[in-house]
Scaffold this active site. Structure first.
Site, PDB file in Angstrom:
ATOM      1  N   GLN A   1      -2.758  -2.391   6.056  1.00  0.00           N
ATOM      2  CA  GLN A   1      -3.048  -2.065   4.477  1.00  0.00           C
ATOM      3  C   GLN A   1      -3.549  -3.179   3.702  1.00  0.00           C
ATOM      4  O   GLN A   1      -3.609  -4.283   4.009  1.00  0.00           O
ATOM      5  CB  GLN A   1      -1.761  -1.700   4.307  1.00  0.00           C
ATOM      6  N   HIS A   2      -3.884  -2.305   2.386  1.00  0.00           N
ATOM      7  CA  HIS A   2      -4.132  -3.436   1.113  1.00  0.00           C
ATOM      8  C   HIS A   2      -5.588  -4.015   1.091  1.00  0.00           C
ATOM      9  O   HIS A   2      -6.056  -4.175  -0.038  1.00  0.00           O
ATOM     10  CB  HIS A   2      -3.086  -4.324   1.031  1.00  0.00           C
TER      11      HIS A   2
ATOM     12  N   ASP B   1      -1.268   1.016   8.483  1.00  0.00           N
ATOM     13  CA  ASP B   1      -0.408   0.798   9.617  1.00  0.00           C
ATOM     14  C   ASP B   1       1.101   1.260   9.719  1.00  0.00           C
ATOM     15  O   ASP B   1       1.612   1.721  10.990  1.00  0.00           O
ATOM     16  CB  ASP B   1      -0.873  -0.830  10.025  1.00  0.00           C
TER      17      ASP B   1
END
Length: 483
Positions: free
Chosen positions: A71-72, A245
């Site tokens: 992520q991110h 994830d």
């Protein structure tokens, strides 16, 4: 029976699983490593994906593919779709000051945190994409001027599998979009005002798809350069929307309402499947969305499995021996308490805190007691995250325990005493890749929900709660030395 592929493009490696779409039976799998670092050229992910697909026997017989990813991370693209600079990953903390700036600009303190929680479901921290965009605009203005679009790691890989069909062809899902800081789980819409505030102007962003919407088709030449067949001759391979994830892992273990997933890896995560969005102004709970149309409030701790590694190192034993020692001591370790803030802590927000041992007496000065205190301390810290989810309205029917730390028999047996509810432990597996494969099966087969794959080998652990463990831990956790 149709086959489907699930991809886990994680921080450390890329895993690909090929499963039967209806039963979930594993047919074959492959993996390839990623480079180390907190910023990575996305081309390395593409190379690893192609290698992992080849190791898994190719995609010539699959009906659909979905990508789960870390992520991110910030992938910045120019007008031609070229990567502007190496992607900043979730664990790159250079944007911590940018996170503070964004909160201050919204009023600062509780006012600023409440604004962001209401607007985007979460209070900005260094891992979120919105803070990385602010950092890029402030520190690399020449590079920032070239940026036309921003996407996440899994978005970029899905786009590449589709043949890089222009910036308007970027696609994502609710789960990963909810970790950007400029998409609202509550409204299901982008907050372009927040993106513009962070970066200074609007950028092209991926279209957010529903849980089983088709993101496109695998381009015939996407993987051909690697010698890997690009799909069946009789039709295209569908691309699922993919997800982040944690949302993929929840789908992989079959988590539903009332389930809390506790993942004990390098760091610890505690997340639950919820029917409504959350907005925690303290910033402890991140109000993410999941991959099924529900929500995924999440708490992250910095200290998890490495607490066990540290205790084993101190006692000069391996992890199996550490577990045996821990189970040889009584619940509560006769008053010995370990506060496991070995690398500072995120929940609670104590970045400069250190670990500590409290209540040492002649009676509990044994290797077994220290081993028990380490396991209980790690679990009590995760239980603090569980409390934060409950405060946001989470229902806790059972805990699903995953990750490397869940392999410890001591962790499995002690967890229900600390968490106060039954603990279910699935067999070790690639649950992010499995969740992506299950999403791909949903795309391929249709229907109102993902197929009900059976998870064989699951074990359940139950024990009477021991409230004294949490009580002693709560009394000790604020009495640590700051670095």
């Amino acid at each position: 029976m149709p086959l489907v592929a699930g991809v886990d493009s994680s921080t450390q490696s890329c895993k690909v699983v090929i499963r039967d779409a209806e039963s979930g039976a594993l047919v074959r799998q492959g993996r390839a490593p990623h480079p180390d670092g907190t910023e990575v050229d996305p081309a390395a992910w593409w190379t690893a994906l192609r290698a992992a697909v080849a190791a898994a026997g190719g995609l010539d017989d699959v009906a659909a593919v979905s990508v789960g990813g870390q992520q991110h991370g910030m992938v910045a693209l120019d007008e031609a779709g070229q990567v502007v600079r190496p992607a900043l990953l979730w664990n790159d903390t250079r944007s911590a000051d940018a996170a503070d700036e964004l909160v201050d600009e919204a009023g600062g303190g509780e006012v600023g945190r409440r604004f962001w929680a209401d607007a985007a479901g979460s209070v900005p921290v260094a891992s979120f994409t919105v803070t990385k965009l602010r950092w890029l605009a402030r520190h690399e203005p020449e590079q920032a001027a070239r940026v036309a679009a921003v996407c996440l790691p899994h978005d970029w890989l899905t786009w590449r599998l589709a043949g890089s069909p222009g910036l308007t062809g970027l696609r994502t899902d609710r789960g990963d979009a909810s970790g950007t800081g400029y998409w609202s789980p509550a409204t299901g819409k982008y907050r372009f005002d927040l993106l513009e505030q962070a970066f200074g102007r609007r950028l092209q962003v991926p279209t957010v798809l529903g849980p089983a919407e088709v993101a496109g088709e695998l381009h015939p030449g996407a993987l051909a350069a690697d010698g890997t067949p690009a799909g069946p001759a009789g039709g295209g391979v569908l691309l699922g929307p993919g997800t982040g994830d944690n949302a993929a892992a929840a789908l992989g273990v079959g988590a539903g309402p009332g389930d809390v997933v506790v993942s004990i890896g390098t760091s610890g995560t505690v997340f639950s499947v919820a029917s409504g969005p959350s907005a925690d102004p303290t910033g402890i709970v991140a109000g993410f969305a999941d991959a099924t149309g529900r929500y995924l409030p999440l708490v992250c701790t910095l200290n998890a499995a490495r607490v066990l590694d540290a205790a084993a190192s101190m006692l000069r034993v391996d992890l199996d021996e550490l577990a045996e020692l821990a189970l040889a001591a009584p619940a509560g370790a006769d008053g010995l308490v370990m506060v496991p803030y070995l690398e500072g802590e995120r929940t609670p927000n104590r970045p400069t805190a250190t670990g500590a041992v409290h209540g040492l007496t002649l009676r509990n000065s044994t290797p077994a007691h220290l081993a028990r205190a380490a396991v209980e301390g790690m679990l009590a810290a995760l239980a603090d995250g569980l409390d934060a989810l409950v405060a946001q309205g989470a229902e806790v029917r059972r805990v699903i325990l995953v990750g490397g730390g869940a392999r410890s028999i001591a962790v499995r047996k002690i967890a229900p005493q600390v968490f106060g509810c039954p603990v279910v432990v699935p067999p070790p597996g690639e649950y992010v890749a499995d969740g992506a494969a299950r999403q791909a099966a949903w795309v391929a087969l249709g229907g109102d929900g993902p197929p009900a794959w059976r998870l064989d080998g699951t074990e359940e652990y139950a024990a009477e709660p021991v409230p004294a463990i949490r009580e002693r831990y709560a009394a000790a956790r604020d009495h640590v030395i700051e670095r």
